[in-house]
Design an enzyme around this catalytic site. Structure first.
Site, PDB file in Angstrom:
ATOM      1  N   ARG A   1       0.851  -1.192   0.000  1.00  0.00           N
ATOM      2  CA  ARG A   1       0.000   0.000   0.000  1.00  0.00           C
ATOM      3  C   ARG A   1       0.887   1.243   0.000  1.00  0.00           C
ATOM      4  O   ARG A   1       1.781   1.379   0.822  1.00  0.00           O
ATOM      5  CB  ARG A   1      -0.888  -0.022   1.244  1.00  0.00           C
ATOM      6  CG  ARG A   1      -1.924   1.074   1.336  1.00  0.00           C
ATOM      7  CD  ARG A   1      -2.697   0.936   2.641  1.00  0.00           C
ATOM      8  NE  ARG A   1      -3.474  -0.286   2.686  1.00  0.00           N
ATOM      9  CZ  ARG A   1      -3.694  -0.975   3.809  1.00  0.00           C
ATOM     10  NH1 ARG A   1      -3.174  -0.592   4.960  1.00  0.00           N
ATOM     11  NH2 ARG A   1      -4.438  -2.067   3.776  1.00  0.00           N
TER      12      ARG A   1
ATOM     13  N   ARG B   1      -1.561   6.098   9.912  1.00  0.00           N
ATOM     14  CA  ARG B   1      -1.739   5.600   8.545  1.00  0.00           C
ATOM     15  C   ARG B   1      -1.849   6.769   7.555  1.00  0.00           C
ATOM     16  O   ARG B   1      -1.677   7.931   7.921  1.00  0.00           O
ATOM     17  CB  ARG B   1      -2.988   4.723   8.489  1.00  0.00           C
ATOM     18  CG  ARG B   1      -2.976   3.524   9.452  1.00  0.00           C
ATOM     19  CD  ARG B   1      -1.988   2.449   9.037  1.00  0.00           C
ATOM     20  NE  ARG B   1      -2.055   1.264   9.882  1.00  0.00           N
ATOM     21  CZ  ARG B   1      -2.853   0.216   9.672  1.00  0.00           C
ATOM     22  NH1 ARG B   1      -3.668   0.216   8.636  1.00  0.00           N
ATOM     23  NH2 ARG B   1      -2.827  -0.829  10.477  1.00  0.00           N
TER      24      ARG B   1
ATOM     25  N   LYS C   1      -3.025   0.886  15.332  1.00  0.00           N
ATOM     26  CA  LYS C   1      -3.067   1.792  14.190  1.00  0.00           C
ATOM     27  C   LYS C   1      -3.792   3.077  14.566  1.00  0.00           C
ATOM     28  O   LYS C   1      -4.670   3.106  15.440  1.00  0.00           O
ATOM     29  CB  LYS C   1      -3.737   1.123  13.006  1.00  0.00           C
ATOM     30  CG  LYS C   1      -5.187   0.708  13.247  1.00  0.00           C
ATOM     31  CD  LYS C   1      -5.726  -0.083  12.069  1.00  0.00           C
ATOM     32  CE  LYS C   1      -7.122  -0.615  12.359  1.00  0.00           C
ATOM     33  NZ  LYS C   1      -7.643  -1.443  11.260  1.00  0.00           N
TER      34      LYS C   1
ATOM     35  N   LYS D   1      -5.588   6.677  12.733  1.00  0.00           N
ATOM     36  CA  LYS D   1      -6.080   7.235  11.478  1.00  0.00           C
ATOM     37  C   LYS D   1      -6.520   8.681  11.665  1.00  0.00           C
ATOM     38  O   LYS D   1      -7.167   9.019  12.651  1.00  0.00           O
ATOM     39  CB  LYS D   1      -7.242   6.399  10.942  1.00  0.00           C
ATOM     40  CG  LYS D   1      -6.832   4.965  10.594  1.00  0.00           C
ATOM     41  CD  LYS D   1      -7.986   4.147  10.037  1.00  0.00           C
ATOM     42  CE  LYS D   1      -7.525   2.743   9.653  1.00  0.00           C
ATOM     43  NZ  LYS D   1      -8.628   1.925   9.097  1.00  0.00           N
TER      44      LYS D   1
ATOM     45  N   CYS E   1     -14.967  -3.904   0.799  1.00  0.00           N
ATOM     46  CA  CYS E   1     -13.540  -4.134   1.006  1.00  0.00           C
ATOM     47  C   CYS E   1     -13.072  -5.243   0.063  1.00  0.00           C
ATOM     48  O   CYS E   1     -13.865  -5.851  -0.652  1.00  0.00           O
ATOM     49  CB  CYS E   1     -13.267  -4.499   2.460  1.00  0.00           C
ATOM     50  SG  CYS E   1     -13.900  -6.131   2.925  1.00  0.00           S
TER      51      CYS E   1
ATOM     52  N   CYS F   1      -7.403 -11.378   1.329  1.00  0.00           N
ATOM     53  CA  CYS F   1      -7.327 -10.913   2.717  1.00  0.00           C
ATOM     54  C   CYS F   1      -7.400 -12.102   3.674  1.00  0.00           C
ATOM     55  O   CYS F   1      -8.374 -12.863   3.654  1.00  0.00           O
ATOM     56  CB  CYS F   1      -8.448  -9.930   3.028  1.00  0.00           C
ATOM     57  SG  CYS F   1      -8.403  -9.356   4.755  1.00  0.00           S
TER      58      CYS F   1
ATOM     59  N   CYS G   1     -15.389  -9.081   7.010  1.00  0.00           N
ATOM     60  CA  CYS G   1     -15.193  -9.400   8.429  1.00  0.00           C
ATOM     61  C   CYS G   1     -15.653  -8.200   9.242  1.00  0.00           C
ATOM     62  O   CYS G   1     -16.060  -7.180   8.671  1.00  0.00           O
ATOM     63  CB  CYS G   1     -13.727  -9.747   8.698  1.00  0.00           C
ATOM     64  SG  CYS G   1     -12.636  -8.313   8.811  1.00  0.00           S
TER      65      CYS G   1
ATOM     66  N   CYS H   1     -13.344  -2.291   7.026  1.00  0.00           N
ATOM     67  CA  CYS H   1     -12.464  -1.505   6.167  1.00  0.00           C
ATOM     68  C   CYS H   1     -13.242  -0.671   5.150  1.00  0.00           C
ATOM     69  O   CYS H   1     -12.764   0.374   4.706  1.00  0.00           O
ATOM     70  CB  CYS H   1     -11.473  -2.426   5.452  1.00  0.00           C
ATOM     71  SG  CYS H   1     -10.245  -3.148   6.559  1.00  0.00           S
TER      72      CYS H   1
END
Length: 577
Positions: free
Chosen positions: A86, A156, A218, A220, A441, A447, A486, A490
């Site tokens: 990414r 991120r 993470k 954001k 996603c 994934c 899931c 995302c």
């Protein structure tokens, strides 16, 4: 409560309490681990367990093609291990020459030959084999790009309202997105040493903001310009809502939101989606001070013993918004003022041509699920965009809704762009409002967290929803609909009017009752149900909405008003009631 007082009462630094990830980070020698040695190991296509975690900080996830996993196991072969990379692209701006180089690389060196636009306003490549990783990183470096900190326990990719050249305000937030991204980047030289063969120095790595253990989880950041909430501001650990002064044509300050996050864990009611909380208003010049103070407070106060509770939202719940806010003020030396009034009226991308104040034209193209490929012989999307890049003197801009803006097109080139789009069948004239308002996603097959299909499921599913909308004469309307494979959300399903989260192959949880502007979390309506069950429920509720809606009432507002679901308040105790 100061950091010292908090740590005296909550010993997050006790090594006995640290999660495995925390110990791994502290022992990694500032993100080096044994990645370099693993790169030279030709006996496997992957990295060992610790290094598979560490490469995330360098912008990569280790995956395998789950479509062929069983077949390879029967052949006594290891899974088809490959990496997803990414790019770091604050604000989503990429130049045509950069795009062409990435496009060419994806064709020559990846298993799938596609480019995937993400909900974090950047692109990612799937199907990178280990021997090609250095080639990719060196190409990025040559192009003035990198993949540093696009994954892992760091800040991120910083996102902002799309198309910064459309107005002076958009340009300002793009510049701020770049500044924030640069300010919070890891200072470790590990990326340059491993992937670019940079010379090792005697100097000792030092992480003044992130620390040697980096962040607990993470982080954001997003910047929005009302009245458009295209970044889903409430989904982020830190959000800035721009307050502008039209008289001087400048952004003068920001409302600050802290602690948003949409992921949860099935069966664990101590995890839940949560909207960001309003902290107050700051002057524009204080944005980096506040950013650093929020990040370092989360760094020091976040839970490092249980990753399920390590996000900023859980820190706020544990210590309280008032306490967290006071610590941010203390660290930054900036006082929050009362929130300035603002309103969101929309959050989708504005498709088609728009003329900016610079007199250039900007074209937003719908990219279904962000997947750019030539898989459809009637719609050669990848080839057409590459041809535009060869003649385009402006820029490309990626949106947080997985779409692409061809920006800064002159009047003379506008017809040329349109002719290329027509040549390759990628005009958006026949795309319904409902399809434009839906996204998913990646999920299967790449994934490793996916429990059900999402990207491959959505196109045909939306066709069925379009038929329902047409049946009730709602074909000009749209419902914000998102699917994730899931519960990590995302595709931000937990801020949609209709949200599906995968439970197992062919089964999903169905959530209803978010709103069209992204300021309300939907509620679980049915659990672990099939596509037919979902379609029957949506047929029933959309039929009722068509008959009983008031004025231009949205679907999400209707299902709450009518009592189909109760609205979710921004409370950790309310989501599961």
């Amino acid at each position: 409560m100061s950091k010292e007082e908090y740590n005296n009462n909550h010993d997050n630094t006790n090594a006995m309490l640290l999660s495995d990830n925390e110990r791994m980070k502290q022992e990694s020698n500032f993100l080096r681990g044994t990645i370099a040695q693993n790169l030279d190991n030709n006996l496997t296509g992957g990295f060992n367990t610790k290094d598979a975690q560490l490469i995330r900080f360098h912008g990569m996830y280790q995956q395998d093609d789950r479509d062929v996993r069983v077949e390879r196991a029967n052949q006594k072969l290891e899974p088809l291990i490959n990496m997803m990379l990414r790019c770091r692209l604050p604000g989503g701006v990429i130049m045509p020459e950069q795009w062409l180089a990435i496009d060419d690389f994806s064709e020559k060196y990846t298993l799938y030959g596609t480019i995937r636009l993400t909900t974090r306003q950047t692109f990612q490549l799937h199907g990178l084999l280990k021997p090609k990783l250095k080639i990719m990183h060196r190409l990025l470096n040559k192009l003035g790009l990198d993949s540093i900190a696009t994954a892992g326990d760091v800040n991120r990719n910083v996102i902002c309202t799309a198309n910064p050249m459309e107005s002076a305000f958009h340009h300002q937030v793009w510049e701020l997105a770049k500044s924030i991204s640069a300010h919070l980047l890891p200072k470790s030289r590990a990326y340059a040493e491993i992937w670019l063969d940079a010379e090792k120095t005697e100097s000792i790595d030092f992480e003044p903001i992130l620390s040697a253990a980096y962040l607990p989880r993470k982080f954001k950041i997003a910047i929005a310009i009302p009245p458009v909430n295209d970044v889903d501001i409430h989904a982020n650990d830190l959000g800035f809502i721009a307050i502008k002064d039209d008289k001087i044509n400048r952004i003068v300050g920001f409302n600050v939101l802290v602690g948003g996050g949409l992921a949860m864990t099935y069966g664990d009611v101590t995890t839940y989606p949560l909207k960001a909380s309003e902290f107050g208003y700051i002057a524009a010049q204080d944005i980096l001070k506040i950013t650093e103070a929020v990040v370092t407070t989360q760094r020091d106060w976040g839970d490092r013993s249980d990753r399920r509770h390590a996000k900023t939202k859980y820190t706020l719940i544990r210590v309280g918004v008032t306490t967290f806010k006071a610590e941010v003020e203390r660290r930054s030396g900036v006082k929050f003022h009362p929130i300035h009034p603002y309103i969101f009226t929309d959050r989708g991308d504005r498709f088609g041509w728009i003329q900016g104040i610079d007199h250039y034209w900007h074209l937003t193209l719908f990219i279904e699920n962000g997947r750019i490929s030539n898989n459809d012989p009637h719609k050669l999307l990848k080839r057409g965009i590459a041809e535009i890049a060869r003649i385009h003197s402006g820029s490309f801009r990626l949106t947080t809704n997985q779409n692409l803006i061809i920006s800064e097109v002159s009047k003379d080139n506008k017809r040329m762009v349109e002719s290329i789009l027509q040549k390759y069948g990628i005009m958006n004239d026949d795309i319904t409002p409902q399809r434009k308002a839906s996204m998913a996603c990646v999920a299967l097959p790449t994934c490793p967290l996916a429990m059900a299909e999402a990207e491959r499921f959505l196109p045909e599913f939306i066709t069925k929803i379009e038929n329902i909308m047409l049946k009730y004469k709602l074909e000009k309307d749209a419902i914000i609909l998102r699917v994730t494979g899931c519960p990590n959300s995302c595709a931000r399903a937990m801020l949609s009017e209709i949200g599906l989260t995968g439970r197992s192959i062919g089964r999903y949880n169905l959530y209803l009752g978010g709103n069209s502007i992204g300021t309300r979390i939907p509620r679980l309506y049915r659990e672990n149900i099939t596509e037919n069950d979902i379609l029957n429920i949506l047929d029933m509720t959309i039929s009722s909405w068509a008959r009983e809606r008031t004025d231009q009432e949205s679907y999400g507002d209707y299902v709450v008003r009518s009592g189909i679901v109760n609205a979710v308040t921004n409370s950790e105790k309310d989501f599961y009631e």
